[in-house]
Write an enzyme that holds these catalytic residues in place. Sequence first.
Site, mmCIF file in Angstrom:
data_model
loop_
_atom_site.group_PDB
_atom_site.id
_atom_site.type_symbol
_atom_site.label_atom_id
_atom_site.label_comp_id
_atom_site.label_asym_id
_atom_site.label_seq_id
_atom_site.Cartn_x
_atom_site.Cartn_y
_atom_site.Cartn_z
ATOM 1 N N PRO A 10 0.729 -1.242 -0.100
ATOM 2 C CA PRO A 10 -0.005 0.037 0.075
ATOM 3 C C PRO A 10 0.750 1.277 -0.023
ATOM 4 C CG PRO A 10 -0.068 -1.201 2.158
ATOM 5 C CD PRO A 10 0.452 -2.098 1.200
ATOM 6 N N ASN A 11 0.245 2.300 -0.838
ATOM 7 C CA ASN A 11 0.802 3.639 -0.853
ATOM 8 C C ASN A 11 2.057 3.914 -1.477
ATOM 9 O OD1 ASN A 11 -1.230 4.699 0.741
ATOM 10 N ND2 ASN A 11 -0.327 3.769 2.627
ATOM 11 N N ARG A 18 4.366 11.126 -1.834
ATOM 12 C CA ARG A 18 4.266 10.794 -0.435
ATOM 13 C C ARG A 18 5.414 10.761 0.216
ATOM 14 N NH1 ARG A 18 4.122 5.231 2.368
ATOM 15 N NH2 ARG A 18 3.418 5.769 4.419
ATOM 16 N N TYR A 23 10.664 8.631 1.400
ATOM 17 C CA TYR A 23 10.914 7.691 0.302
ATOM 18 C C TYR A 23 11.433 8.281 -0.988
ATOM 19 C CZ TYR A 23 7.544 5.401 3.253
ATOM 20 O OH TYR A 23 6.985 4.912 4.405
ATOM 21 N N ASN A 74 8.210 -5.701 -1.079
ATOM 22 C CA ASN A 74 8.095 -4.642 -0.289
ATOM 23 C C ASN A 74 6.732 -4.291 0.420
ATOM 24 O OD1 ASN A 74 7.620 -2.086 1.229
ATOM 25 N ND2 ASN A 74 8.976 -0.940 -0.322
ATOM 26 N N ALA A 77 2.997 -1.058 4.418
ATOM 27 C CA ALA A 77 2.213 -1.247 5.960
ATOM 28 C C ALA A 77 1.756 -2.668 6.321
ATOM 29 C CB ALA A 77 1.208 -0.315 5.827
ATOM 30 N N GLU A 101 12.862 -9.398 1.366
ATOM 31 C CA GLU A 101 11.985 -8.351 1.778
ATOM 32 C C GLU A 101 12.739 -7.137 1.730
ATOM 33 O OE1 GLU A 101 9.923 -7.077 5.945
ATOM 34 O OE2 GLU A 101 11.415 -8.646 6.160
ATOM 35 N N HIS A 103 12.609 -2.745 1.883
ATOM 36 C CA HIS A 103 12.107 -1.613 2.569
ATOM 37 C C HIS A 103 12.802 -0.224 1.923
ATOM 38 C CE1 HIS A 103 9.032 -3.415 4.847
ATOM 39 N NE2 HIS A 103 9.861 -4.348 5.146
ATOM 40 N N ARG A 110 12.595 4.637 12.493
ATOM 41 C CA ARG A 110 11.309 5.449 12.486
ATOM 42 C C ARG A 110 10.273 4.922 13.541
ATOM 43 N NH1 ARG A 110 8.610 4.725 6.732
ATOM 44 N NH2 ARG A 110 7.605 6.737 7.459
#
Length: 148
Positions: A10-11, A18, A23, A74, A77, A101, A103, A110
């Site tokens: 998502p996103n 964003r 990012y 990735n 969320a 995985e 990111h 964070r």
Amino acid sequence: MTRVIVVNGPNLGRLGVREPDVYGHQDLDTLRADCRAWGQELGLDVEVRQTDDEATMIGWMHQAADEGTPVVMNPAAFTHYSYGLADAAHMLGDAGLPLIEVHISNPAARESFRRHSVISPVATATITGMGFYGYKLALEAVAHCLAQ
């Protein structure tokens, strides 16, 4: 050429607009082009996908396991709470397929809720905090795993 899918949660379709301080300013089309080019260098046929829908991402994991397709993921969320996605991703390991995985940011640096991944325990490896370059490292990791 070995087929690899790069799946984004998502996103990530909002890359470039964003939180660019987190990012970056590059968009999803740039990521697609970069991943395809990096894949070609490694003898991989790379397809980049993105969805905001958890069920779609789970379906992609089922398809990858059934078809013998390595995955760079990735989960965005979904990283922190999607046990359904973790269960589906586990099937890749059961099938002997690499799951890397990745990111863009470093979740450990964070907010506290971002520091736990339900995907990492079932992933072959995790790469974080390297921006888009992390996807290149993830594709190199897939190539390495396939060569073993």
